[in-house]
Design a protein around this motif. Sequence first.
Motif, mmCIF file in Angstrom:
data_model
loop_
_atom_site.group_PDB
_atom_site.id
_atom_site.type_symbol
_atom_site.label_atom_id
_atom_site.label_comp_id
_atom_site.label_asym_id
_atom_site.label_seq_id
_atom_site.Cartn_x
_atom_site.Cartn_y
_atom_site.Cartn_z
ATOM 1 N N TYR A 189 2.151 1.706 -3.426
ATOM 2 C CA TYR A 189 1.076 2.300 -4.234
ATOM 3 C C TYR A 189 1.056 3.817 -4.057
ATOM 4 O O TYR A 189 0.947 4.583 -5.019
ATOM 5 C CB TYR A 189 -0.233 1.642 -3.796
ATOM 6 C CG TYR A 189 -1.520 2.188 -4.375
ATOM 7 C CD1 TYR A 189 -1.636 2.511 -5.723
ATOM 8 C CD2 TYR A 189 -2.637 2.345 -3.567
ATOM 9 C CE1 TYR A 189 -2.838 2.989 -6.237
ATOM 10 C CE2 TYR A 189 -3.834 2.819 -4.075
ATOM 11 C CZ TYR A 189 -3.925 3.141 -5.409
ATOM 12 O OH TYR A 189 -5.107 3.615 -5.916
ATOM 13 N N LEU A 190 1.222 4.240 -2.788
ATOM 14 C CA LEU A 190 1.249 5.671 -2.474
ATOM 15 C C LEU A 190 2.436 6.359 -3.164
ATOM 16 O O LEU A 190 2.296 7.437 -3.746
ATOM 17 C CB LEU A 190 1.376 5.830 -0.956
ATOM 18 C CG LEU A 190 0.883 7.107 -0.319
ATOM 19 C CD1 LEU A 190 -0.619 7.199 -0.438
ATOM 20 C CD2 LEU A 190 1.275 7.140 1.152
ATOM 21 N N LEU A 191 3.589 5.716 -3.102
ATOM 22 C CA LEU A 191 4.786 6.295 -3.738
ATOM 23 C C LEU A 191 4.641 6.341 -5.255
ATOM 24 O O LEU A 191 5.061 7.292 -5.904
ATOM 25 C CB LEU A 191 6.033 5.482 -3.371
ATOM 26 C CG LEU A 191 6.550 5.624 -1.951
ATOM 27 C CD1 LEU A 191 7.756 4.721 -1.730
ATOM 28 C CD2 LEU A 191 6.944 7.071 -1.639
ATOM 29 N N SER A 231 0.831 -1.210 0.000
ATOM 30 C CA SER A 231 0.000 0.000 0.000
ATOM 31 C C SER A 231 0.863 1.257 0.000
ATOM 32 O O SER A 231 0.519 2.262 -0.629
ATOM 33 C CB SER A 231 -0.914 0.031 1.216
ATOM 34 O OG SER A 231 -1.801 -1.038 1.135
ATOM 35 N N PHE A 232 1.985 1.196 0.721
ATOM 36 C CA PHE A 232 2.890 2.340 0.725
ATOM 37 C C PHE A 232 3.546 2.485 -0.664
ATOM 38 O O PHE A 232 3.731 3.604 -1.156
ATOM 39 C CB PHE A 232 3.950 2.169 1.820
ATOM 40 C CG PHE A 232 4.970 3.276 1.849
ATOM 41 C CD1 PHE A 232 4.572 4.603 1.889
ATOM 42 C CD2 PHE A 232 6.327 3.002 1.823
ATOM 43 C CE1 PHE A 232 5.506 5.633 1.906
ATOM 44 C CE2 PHE A 232 7.267 4.018 1.829
ATOM 45 C CZ PHE A 232 6.855 5.339 1.876
#
Lengths: 240, 259
Positions: free
Chosen positions: B77-79, B74-75
């Motif tokens: 994806y954020l990046l 998920s992180f």
Amino acid sequence: MIEVKGLSKSFKSKIVLRDINLNLKTGSMTALVGPNASGKTTFIKCLLGLVIPTAGEIFINGKRPDRAGQYRAEIGFMPQTPLFPPHLTPKEFLTMLEKLRGHPAVSRRALEEYFHLPPFLNQPFHQLSGGTKQKVAAVMAFMFNPPLIILDEPTVGFDPATNVSFKDLVLKRAEEGATVLLVSHILGEVEQISRDLVFLEDGRALFSGPHERLLRQTGAASLERAVIQLLESEKGRSPS
Amino acid sequence: MKTLSLLTWYQLTNLLRARWPIVYALLFFFLGCGWLYFAGDPSKALAGISNTVLFITPIIAVLYASISWYNSSSFTYLLLSQPFKRSHVFLANWISVSLGLTLSLVLGMGLAFLFYHSLSVQSLAVLFFGAILTVIFVALGSLIAVAIDDPMKGVGISFLMWFYFALLHDVLVFAVLSLFVEYPVEIPAILLMVINPIDLVRVHLLLILDMAAMMGYTGKILQSFLSGTLGQIFTLTVQLLWVIVPLSLAVHIFSRKDQ
């Protein structure tokens, strides 16, 4: 601002998006609505260049989404449930984004104050509540004053007061000329912070246009009933 | 380059603030102290420590790399929604995990060596080759995690890969070489060694430590071939390839992947 021509996406044999054609003008406020698994997230991922379309074209400010991703500097994205690195603090995370982009975020301090974040800025993410993390995600999406703002179920986890503040912020940015694309299940929210609506069902755009047109077309008294009517008429049309 | 170094710095900071690097460092500290205290003879202790490092570092590295990649999806994806290159996001993760695990190994085992006044060229060589194994297996674990979407399957394959390289490979080599005992086996033995990074590092390390007696079956055969400078350059080059090839593959897959 966003031009989508014949966009389709399949994951192996599963078709997720079918021949989507859209044109979102600069300064427009559009809500992407649809039942679960209708293709909303995949559509957003296509815009962000995270998913490669099977067919069709996307232009954002005239640029095609590519894997290098430089065009994303013009997009502010707020995910539904952001997962931040648990042992960093919001201050470190937002500073990281500023350093990585190579310039300070014009609205960062004002947004931190607006969302009452200063007491939490030096606490690691694993100690913060879901709502506070969502506020950090909002700061992340808005702090560079991007011309395109993509919000994926943004108010999930917000308390009522923050909810109102957040909607006011979205409206203010739209007034200033930003294009807003909102994904939401909450039709009251859709009514408040969008003017146009795209209704996705099974990967197809069943409706695309202003709220008023949908209300006229369905004869419904509210947007909520209009959307339900749209969905039911589509179910009646499709062979069961 | 600036993006890569900044991403690496912040990811490494995040990793080092977690509890696991301390636990991992303490594990090596106590294992090192145990060997140095109970073995009596420093050369025996170093041989024991070498075997421990060759056994533990690959499994921790491959499992940690794959699990942390799945956990941080998920992180990631954020990046990826930011204007950064996918290859930078991937490489920053690989570098930070490799550095984090290597720091724990060097600090834990290094402190044990210092504590028992056993810091020497040989003990530094053990730390160096432990670090090389860590870097290789973090690359392999990252490749598996990028290539396989299902975390259960990915972690399972990571474990099986370690099981093969650490335990099964030498048995198979022994069986194959025993079958062809009447033929010249040096070249096939070299080929069999280069396809196992643990064997490769073990042979190189034990040649440096001058511990032929501790070598596995493959290692014994190869001693005469690889003990010279050319042999050392060859093994180091192959070790480098064990990093570059999985990493290049992983970057290639990740750059074309839907996420």
